[in-house]
Design an enzyme around this catalytic site. Sequence first.
Site, mmCIF file in Angstrom:
data_model
loop_
_atom_site.group_PDB
_atom_site.id
_atom_site.type_symbol
_atom_site.label_atom_id
_atom_site.label_comp_id
_atom_site.label_asym_id
_atom_site.label_seq_id
_atom_site.Cartn_x
_atom_site.Cartn_y
_atom_site.Cartn_z
ATOM 1 N N TYR A 68 82.054 -88.180 6.071
ATOM 2 C CA TYR A 68 82.682 -87.104 6.848
ATOM 3 C C TYR A 68 84.017 -87.663 7.340
ATOM 4 O O TYR A 68 84.036 -88.577 8.153
ATOM 5 C CB TYR A 68 81.818 -86.729 8.057
ATOM 6 C CG TYR A 68 80.566 -85.937 7.709
ATOM 7 C CD1 TYR A 68 79.424 -86.564 7.218
ATOM 8 C CD2 TYR A 68 80.519 -84.551 7.897
ATOM 9 C CE1 TYR A 68 78.282 -85.839 6.914
ATOM 10 C CE2 TYR A 68 79.378 -83.812 7.599
ATOM 11 C CZ TYR A 68 78.268 -84.459 7.102
ATOM 12 O OH TYR A 68 77.134 -83.745 6.797
ATOM 13 N N PRO A 80 78.799 -75.201 8.462
ATOM 14 C CA PRO A 80 78.055 -76.144 7.616
ATOM 15 C C PRO A 80 78.192 -77.625 7.982
ATOM 16 O O PRO A 80 77.488 -78.453 7.394
ATOM 17 C CB PRO A 80 78.631 -75.896 6.217
ATOM 18 C CG PRO A 80 79.988 -75.346 6.452
ATOM 19 C CD PRO A 80 79.925 -74.574 7.727
ATOM 20 N N LYS A 94 72.780 -77.683 8.597
ATOM 21 C CA LYS A 94 71.543 -77.180 9.206
ATOM 22 C C LYS A 94 71.012 -75.861 8.650
ATOM 23 O O LYS A 94 69.843 -75.524 8.854
ATOM 24 C CB LYS A 94 71.752 -76.997 10.722
ATOM 25 C CG LYS A 94 71.868 -78.287 11.494
ATOM 26 C CD LYS A 94 70.541 -79.019 11.541
ATOM 27 C CE LYS A 94 70.695 -80.442 11.997
ATOM 28 N NZ LYS A 94 69.895 -81.400 11.272
ATOM 29 N N TYR A 148 71.030 -84.919 13.343
ATOM 30 C CA TYR A 148 71.364 -84.803 11.917
ATOM 31 C C TYR A 148 70.112 -84.846 11.050
ATOM 32 O O TYR A 148 69.951 -84.042 10.134
ATOM 33 C CB TYR A 148 72.325 -85.935 11.536
ATOM 34 C CG TYR A 148 73.025 -85.743 10.219
ATOM 35 C CD1 TYR A 148 74.167 -84.952 10.128
ATOM 36 C CD2 TYR A 148 72.556 -86.355 9.068
ATOM 37 C CE1 TYR A 148 74.819 -84.777 8.914
ATOM 38 C CE2 TYR A 148 73.197 -86.190 7.853
ATOM 39 C CZ TYR A 148 74.331 -85.394 7.783
ATOM 40 O OH TYR A 148 74.968 -85.227 6.578
ATOM 41 N N HIS A 160 68.601 -90.746 1.549
ATOM 42 C CA HIS A 160 69.685 -91.461 2.238
ATOM 43 C C HIS A 160 69.221 -91.933 3.614
ATOM 44 O O HIS A 160 68.469 -91.236 4.286
ATOM 45 C CB HIS A 160 70.886 -90.532 2.434
ATOM 46 C CG HIS A 160 71.653 -90.276 1.186
ATOM 47 N ND1 HIS A 160 73.010 -90.294 1.121
ATOM 48 C CD2 HIS A 160 71.236 -90.001 -0.073
ATOM 49 C CE1 HIS A 160 73.407 -90.043 -0.113
ATOM 50 N NE2 HIS A 160 72.337 -89.852 -0.852
HETATM 51 P P1 FAD Z 1 70.154 -66.676 1.509
HETATM 52 O O1 FAD Z 1 70.178 -67.940 0.753
HETATM 53 O O2 FAD Z 1 71.453 -65.993 1.782
HETATM 54 O O3 FAD Z 1 69.201 -65.686 0.720
HETATM 55 C C1 FAD Z 1 69.123 -64.296 1.010
HETATM 56 C C2 FAD Z 1 68.786 -63.553 -0.257
HETATM 57 O O4 FAD Z 1 68.659 -62.170 0.031
HETATM 58 C C3 FAD Z 1 69.866 -63.683 -1.313
HETATM 59 O O5 FAD Z 1 69.286 -64.058 -2.541
HETATM 60 C C4 FAD Z 1 70.495 -62.295 -1.364
HETATM 61 O O6 FAD Z 1 71.010 -62.003 -2.652
HETATM 62 C C5 FAD Z 1 69.324 -61.426 -0.981
HETATM 63 N N1 FAD Z 1 69.672 -60.115 -0.447
HETATM 64 C C6 FAD Z 1 70.733 -59.755 0.314
HETATM 65 N N2 FAD Z 1 70.696 -58.465 0.607
HETATM 66 C C7 FAD Z 1 69.584 -57.950 0.038
HETATM 67 C C8 FAD Z 1 69.002 -56.655 -0.023
HETATM 68 N N3 FAD Z 1 69.577 -55.589 0.566
HETATM 69 N N4 FAD Z 1 67.860 -56.498 -0.699
HETATM 70 C C9 FAD Z 1 67.256 -57.552 -1.321
HETATM 71 N N5 FAD Z 1 67.769 -58.805 -1.299
HETATM 72 C C10 FAD Z 1 68.917 -59.007 -0.625
HETATM 73 N N6 FAD Z 1 72.486 -75.562 4.820
HETATM 74 C C11 FAD Z 1 71.868 -76.784 4.963
HETATM 75 O O7 FAD Z 1 70.769 -76.851 5.548
HETATM 76 N N7 FAD Z 1 72.406 -77.943 4.463
HETATM 77 C C12 FAD Z 1 73.587 -77.926 3.834
HETATM 78 O O8 FAD Z 1 74.006 -78.984 3.331
HETATM 79 C C13 FAD Z 1 74.303 -76.670 3.716
HETATM 80 N N8 FAD Z 1 75.501 -76.602 3.091
HETATM 81 C C14 FAD Z 1 76.062 -75.385 2.866
HETATM 82 C C15 FAD Z 1 77.272 -75.351 2.208
HETATM 83 C C16 FAD Z 1 77.873 -74.120 1.953
HETATM 84 C C17 FAD Z 1 79.211 -74.109 1.236
HETATM 85 C C18 FAD Z 1 77.247 -72.900 2.370
HETATM 86 C C19 FAD Z 1 77.879 -71.554 2.086
HETATM 87 C C20 FAD Z 1 76.057 -72.924 3.052
HETATM 88 C C21 FAD Z 1 75.458 -74.162 3.312
HETATM 89 N N9 FAD Z 1 74.252 -74.239 3.989
HETATM 90 C C22 FAD Z 1 73.670 -75.478 4.207
HETATM 91 C C23 FAD Z 1 73.588 -73.019 4.472
HETATM 92 C C24 FAD Z 1 72.462 -72.552 3.529
HETATM 93 O O9 FAD Z 1 72.957 -72.409 2.220
HETATM 94 C C25 FAD Z 1 71.890 -71.220 4.044
HETATM 95 O O10 FAD Z 1 71.567 -71.371 5.396
HETATM 96 C C26 FAD Z 1 70.655 -70.782 3.233
HETATM 97 O O11 FAD Z 1 71.035 -70.256 1.990
HETATM 98 C C27 FAD Z 1 69.820 -69.728 3.985
HETATM 99 O O12 FAD Z 1 68.766 -69.273 3.182
HETATM 100 P P2 FAD Z 1 68.227 -67.784 3.329
HETATM 101 O O13 FAD Z 1 67.114 -67.665 2.343
HETATM 102 O O14 FAD Z 1 67.986 -67.479 4.746
HETATM 103 O O15 FAD Z 1 69.454 -66.863 2.907
HETATM 104 C C1 DHB Z 2 76.294 -80.913 2.038
HETATM 105 C C2 DHB Z 2 76.754 -79.795 2.702
HETATM 106 C C3 DHB Z 2 77.011 -79.868 4.043
HETATM 107 O O1 DHB Z 2 77.439 -78.798 4.719
HETATM 108 C C4 DHB Z 2 76.829 -81.063 4.742
HETATM 109 O O2 DHB Z 2 77.128 -81.130 6.058
HETATM 110 C C5 DHB Z 2 76.350 -82.172 4.072
HETATM 111 C C6 DHB Z 2 76.071 -82.089 2.712
HETATM 112 C C7 DHB Z 2 76.033 -80.805 0.578
HETATM 113 O O3 DHB Z 2 76.352 -79.763 -0.007
HETATM 114 O O4 DHB Z 2 75.549 -81.786 -0.009
#
Ligand code: FAD
Ligand code: DHB
Length: 415
Positions: A207, A298, A302, A388, A79
Amino acid sequence: MTAAAGAIRTQVAIVGAGPAGLLLARLLDDAGIESVVIENRGRDYVEKRIRAGLLEQGTVELLERAGVAGRLHEEGIVHHGIHLQFDGERHRVALSDLAGGRTITIYGQTEIVKDLIGRRLDDGLPLLFEVDEVALEGIETATPRVRFLHAGARREIECDVIAGCDGFHGVCRPAIAKHLQFFSRDYPLGWLGILAAVAPSSDELVYAHHERGFALLTLRSPELSRLYIQCAPDERIEEWPDARIWEELQARVALDGWSLAEGPVLEKGITGMRSFVSEPMQHGRLFLAGDAAHIVPPTGAKGLNLAVADVALLAAALVEWFGSADDTGLRHYSAACLARVWRAEHFSYWMTSMLHTFGDPFEQRLQLAQLRYVVSSEAAARTLAENYVGLAGSRLGGADIDGAARRVGPISVPR
Ligand code: FAD
Ligand code: DHB
């Protein structure tokens, strides 16, 4: 990985198989550094957990360097702009024109996780699912250990370094909490997100600011729409039958001459919003990365991008340390990450404050004034665009990394 006296010996024990943990393992393997990844959920659950979808260009480039961008390039959708909608009008923000040609890519976090798990298992490298009772020991010594239960047996990993990639609710940050300072903000906001089997009605993300609450139109593929609406953080998903969700979406994104197509809802869930930062992101031989160390609301998209940026730095620092015993990167890891994290925290807070409805008419007028400014001033639009798409290199706030490292003080990495 070699087993001796019931213990697994490796260089880096990685707790958590989310994007942070899996990508770190991949980057380390490329550099010849051994790791073991443990995850408390099952593979199926981890691969199906729908979350982020928007990747900064830097994230895409890193996944390329890690050799896991094949499907991303085939299926990801590039995009060049987004739309801001308010006061019954939609305005395009030309991200690429404003931010030096940089782009964003839509590719689900679920797909990144599947690609990384597939590669790890194809490479025959250790990744243990469904572990339980994870406990860290000896973090302040040169021989930290991770104990856990797996398939009914007590196991232990002996390692040089532990990477805490276990998300916000994991065990790693609590294990060193007394050495950390936390900064946080809760918002009276939640997002109800759905995945719907219908072609996206807008080619670019929308948005939408609306008096009934914020809405976001995004996508996963030419056949799959991803849509979010603002709700209260404590609402139950049962209170939101599909018909109510569509009705609310239609009301919030309506525009003369344009309509939102509806389709079967495949998945839905509610997430509360918070900002959270842990300082520093390290103690002794434990290094936190991703959501284990910081959370952003969210609205700025980021979270995943920050997690990827953290592990890029951590992998580079570990390669330096294992390769030549140079601990500069590890000592500066936390400060280097935090410079980027706080920039993203501010941007996410700003986007969240500007776009959601808080029920205060004064606030609503300020939001509209700010939105009008963003779409009418090139300087203001550029600020949004640069943040962004992700600021590049030293402009990430990294210019003061050394200063930040000094402020954090000496970090001991026991040898
Ligand atoms: P996580 O993905 O949470 O992974 C951590 C892992 O550790 C999990 O698999 C968990 O099961 C495991 N775990 C937990 N406890 C233990 C334990 N005791 N022992 C072993 N394993 C364990 N970010 C963006 O950049 N762009 C977006 O568009 C965006 N949209 C989002 C929309 C939503 C609705 C949500 C909820 C989040 C969004 N995010 C977005 C944020 C993004 O999803 C997270 O920042 C990302 O998942 C972080 O990755 P991580 O590996 O640090 O953590
Ligand atoms: C998506 C999620 C977000 O939080 C955002 O700001 C933009 C896109 C997504 O899930 O595609």
